[in-house]
Every structure is written in C-alpha cells, then in structure tokens.
Design a protein around this motif. Structure first.
Motif, PDB file in Angstrom:
ATOM      1  N   LEU A   1      25.353  42.489  -8.867  1.00  0.00           N
ATOM      2  CA  LEU A   1      26.636  42.297  -9.332  1.00  0.00           C
ATOM      3  C   LEU A   1      26.847  41.130 -10.348  1.00  0.00           C
ATOM      4  CD1 LEU A   1      28.330  41.976  -5.583  1.00  0.00           C
ATOM      5  CD2 LEU A   1      28.254  43.917  -7.228  1.00  0.00           C
ATOM      6  N   SER A   2      25.745  40.896 -10.894  1.00  0.00           N
ATOM      7  CA  SER A   2      25.759  39.911 -12.015  1.00  0.00           C
ATOM      8  C   SER A   2      26.564  40.627 -13.147  1.00  0.00           C
ATOM      9  CB  SER A   2      24.370  39.591 -12.570  1.00  0.00           C
ATOM     10  OG  SER A   2      23.354  39.196 -11.694  1.00  0.00           O
ATOM     11  N   MET A   3      27.440  39.676 -14.000  1.00  0.00           N
ATOM     12  CA  MET A   3      28.027  40.175 -15.021  1.00  0.00           C
ATOM     13  C   MET A   3      27.203  40.064 -16.275  1.00  0.00           C
ATOM     14  SD  MET A   3      30.888  41.214 -13.816  1.00  0.00           S
ATOM     15  CE  MET A   3      31.886  41.768 -15.039  1.00  0.00           C
ATOM     16  N   VAL A   4      27.165  41.373 -17.028  1.00  0.00           N
ATOM     17  CA  VAL A   4      26.539  41.143 -18.326  1.00  0.00           C
ATOM     18  C   VAL A   4      27.308  41.385 -19.618  1.00  0.00           C
ATOM     19  CG1 VAL A   4      24.590  42.387 -19.744  1.00  0.00           C
ATOM     20  CG2 VAL A   4      24.311  42.167 -17.128  1.00  0.00           C
TER      21      VAL A   4
ATOM     22  N   LEU B   1      25.997  44.594 -13.445  1.00  0.00           N
ATOM     23  CA  LEU B   1      24.560  45.391 -13.676  1.00  0.00           C
ATOM     24  C   LEU B   1      24.752  46.712 -13.073  1.00  0.00           C
ATOM     25  CD1 LEU B   1      21.307  44.321 -13.999  1.00  0.00           C
ATOM     26  CD2 LEU B   1      21.483  45.738 -12.035  1.00  0.00           C
ATOM     27  N   ALA B   2      25.328  46.897 -11.820  1.00  0.00           N
ATOM     28  CA  ALA B   2      25.277  48.203 -11.012  1.00  0.00           C
ATOM     29  C   ALA B   2      26.127  49.393 -11.577  1.00  0.00           C
ATOM     30  CB  ALA B   2      25.827  47.835  -9.504  1.00  0.00           C
ATOM     31  N   GLU B   3      27.177  48.784 -12.373  1.00  0.00           N
ATOM     32  CA  GLU B   3      27.972  49.820 -13.017  1.00  0.00           C
ATOM     33  C   GLU B   3      27.121  50.080 -14.311  1.00  0.00           C
ATOM     34  OE1 GLU B   3      31.897  49.379 -15.642  1.00  0.00           O
ATOM     35  OE2 GLU B   3      32.173  48.563 -13.675  1.00  0.00           O
ATOM     36  N   ILE B   4      26.653  49.293 -15.099  1.00  0.00           N
ATOM     37  CA  ILE B   4      25.648  49.756 -16.137  1.00  0.00           C
ATOM     38  C   ILE B   4      24.505  50.776 -16.067  1.00  0.00           C
ATOM     39  CG2 ILE B   4      24.038  48.874 -18.063  1.00  0.00           C
ATOM     40  CD1 ILE B   4      25.627  46.068 -17.601  1.00  0.00           C
ATOM     41  N   ALA B   5      24.034  50.493 -14.796  1.00  0.00           N
ATOM     42  CA  ALA B   5      22.773  51.298 -14.388  1.00  0.00           C
ATOM     43  C   ALA B   5      23.600  52.747 -14.064  1.00  0.00           C
ATOM     44  CB  ALA B   5      22.201  50.845 -12.991  1.00  0.00           C
ATOM     45  N   SER B   6      24.453  52.720 -13.452  1.00  0.00           N
ATOM     46  CA  SER B   6      25.334  54.081 -12.978  1.00  0.00           C
ATOM     47  C   SER B   6      25.695  54.763 -14.491  1.00  0.00           C
ATOM     48  CB  SER B   6      26.517  53.538 -12.195  1.00  0.00           C
ATOM     49  OG  SER B   6      27.352  54.924 -12.100  1.00  0.00           O
ATOM     50  N   ASP B   7      26.028  54.211 -15.327  1.00  0.00           N
ATOM     51  CA  ASP B   7      26.460  54.687 -16.484  1.00  0.00           C
ATOM     52  C   ASP B   7      25.642  55.305 -17.484  1.00  0.00           C
ATOM     53  OD1 ASP B   7      29.282  54.448 -15.802  1.00  0.00           O
ATOM     54  OD2 ASP B   7      29.447  52.585 -17.123  1.00  0.00           O
TER      55      ASP B   7
ATOM     56  N   LEU C   1      24.599  37.753 -22.445  1.00  0.00           N
ATOM     57  CA  LEU C   1      24.719  36.787 -21.572  1.00  0.00           C
ATOM     58  C   LEU C   1      24.751  37.392 -19.976  1.00  0.00           C
ATOM     59  CD1 LEU C   1      27.301  34.573 -23.274  1.00  0.00           C
ATOM     60  CD2 LEU C   1      24.884  34.143 -23.238  1.00  0.00           C
ATOM     61  N   VAL C   2      24.199  36.659 -19.179  1.00  0.00           N
ATOM     62  CA  VAL C   2      24.349  36.998 -17.934  1.00  0.00           C
ATOM     63  C   VAL C   2      25.037  35.830 -16.981  1.00  0.00           C
ATOM     64  CG1 VAL C   2      23.010  37.937 -15.832  1.00  0.00           C
ATOM     65  CG2 VAL C   2      22.158  38.407 -18.259  1.00  0.00           C
TER      66      VAL C   2
END
Length: 123
Positions: free
Chosen positions: A36-39, A69-75, A97-98
């Motif tokens: 759930l980290s925001m990147v 991060l989870a959304e990025i991996a999904s996309d 930035l994280v």
C-alpha cells in the motif's frame, strides 16, 4: 507434418522471464515498498548514465501521479517482487518518492463507512 514448431503465438509478443527484467535480482535495494506504499515520480531529470530498461521507463510513466504499489503491479501485469526491484532501482536514482501507507489510526471512522454503504444501497 512440418518440421518447424511454433513456440510462441504471434499475438502473445515476446516472452521474457521476470528474473531477466531484474538481472536475476530478487530483493529490492530498499525495504520501503509495502503493497500500500504510495509511489510517485519526482520529475527529476534522468541522467544520461542511467541504465533504464523499458520497464523502468514504463513504471515512471505510471507513477506521474501517486499510486499504491499494488495498483502499479496490476496495471503493468508483472509480479510484485519484480516491481519492487525495479522501483528500488528508480528510488536509488532519485527518480521516485515512496510514502508509507497511512496508519490505521488515520483511516475513516467505521460509522462513516457504514453511512456511505447505506447511502449506496439506498440508490
């Protein structure tokens, strides 16, 4: 029967194993990456000496606005482990930035969430 075999369907495109994208690395250079980290991209200029793969560049395009991060991996349709390694490379170069996920104490109150659910059901 022909002596030639079709190993890859043309529509599938090139097949690259995830470990090849990370140069065989399995651990990111930073422990900052929670699901759930925001990147977000910093907007910093990419150094001419930076060796960025097409996946690195694709990730930079995806994080032009803050995303978990989870959304990025999904996309990007890659395993989370690979995404963590690639994002670690970008973090090391100062290109992203994280931010850690929000602590549970700052999440909305349960009563507010129940009101929203009830409102949606009433629609």
């Amino acid at each position: 029967m022909s002596g030639e075999f079709e190993w890859i369907d043309e529509e599938a495109g090139p097949v690259v194993r995830p470990y090849a994208m990370t140069g065989g690395r399995t651990k990111p250079s930073s422990t900052a990456f929670d699901l759930l980290s925001m990147v977000v991209a910093t907007g910093a200029e990419i150094s001419p000496r930076a060796h960025l793969s097409s996946q690195h560049r694709q990730l930079l395009g995806l994080v032009s606005r803050a995303r978990p991060l989870a959304e990025i991996a999904s996309d990007i349709e890659l395993p989370v482990g690979v995404i963590r390694v690639l994002l670690g490379d970008l973090l090391d170069q100062g290109l992203i930035l994280v931010r850690p996920p929000m602590p549970a104490a700052t999440s909305p109150a349960e009563s507010l969430l129940l009101e929203v659910i009830n409102g949606l059901r009433a629609l």
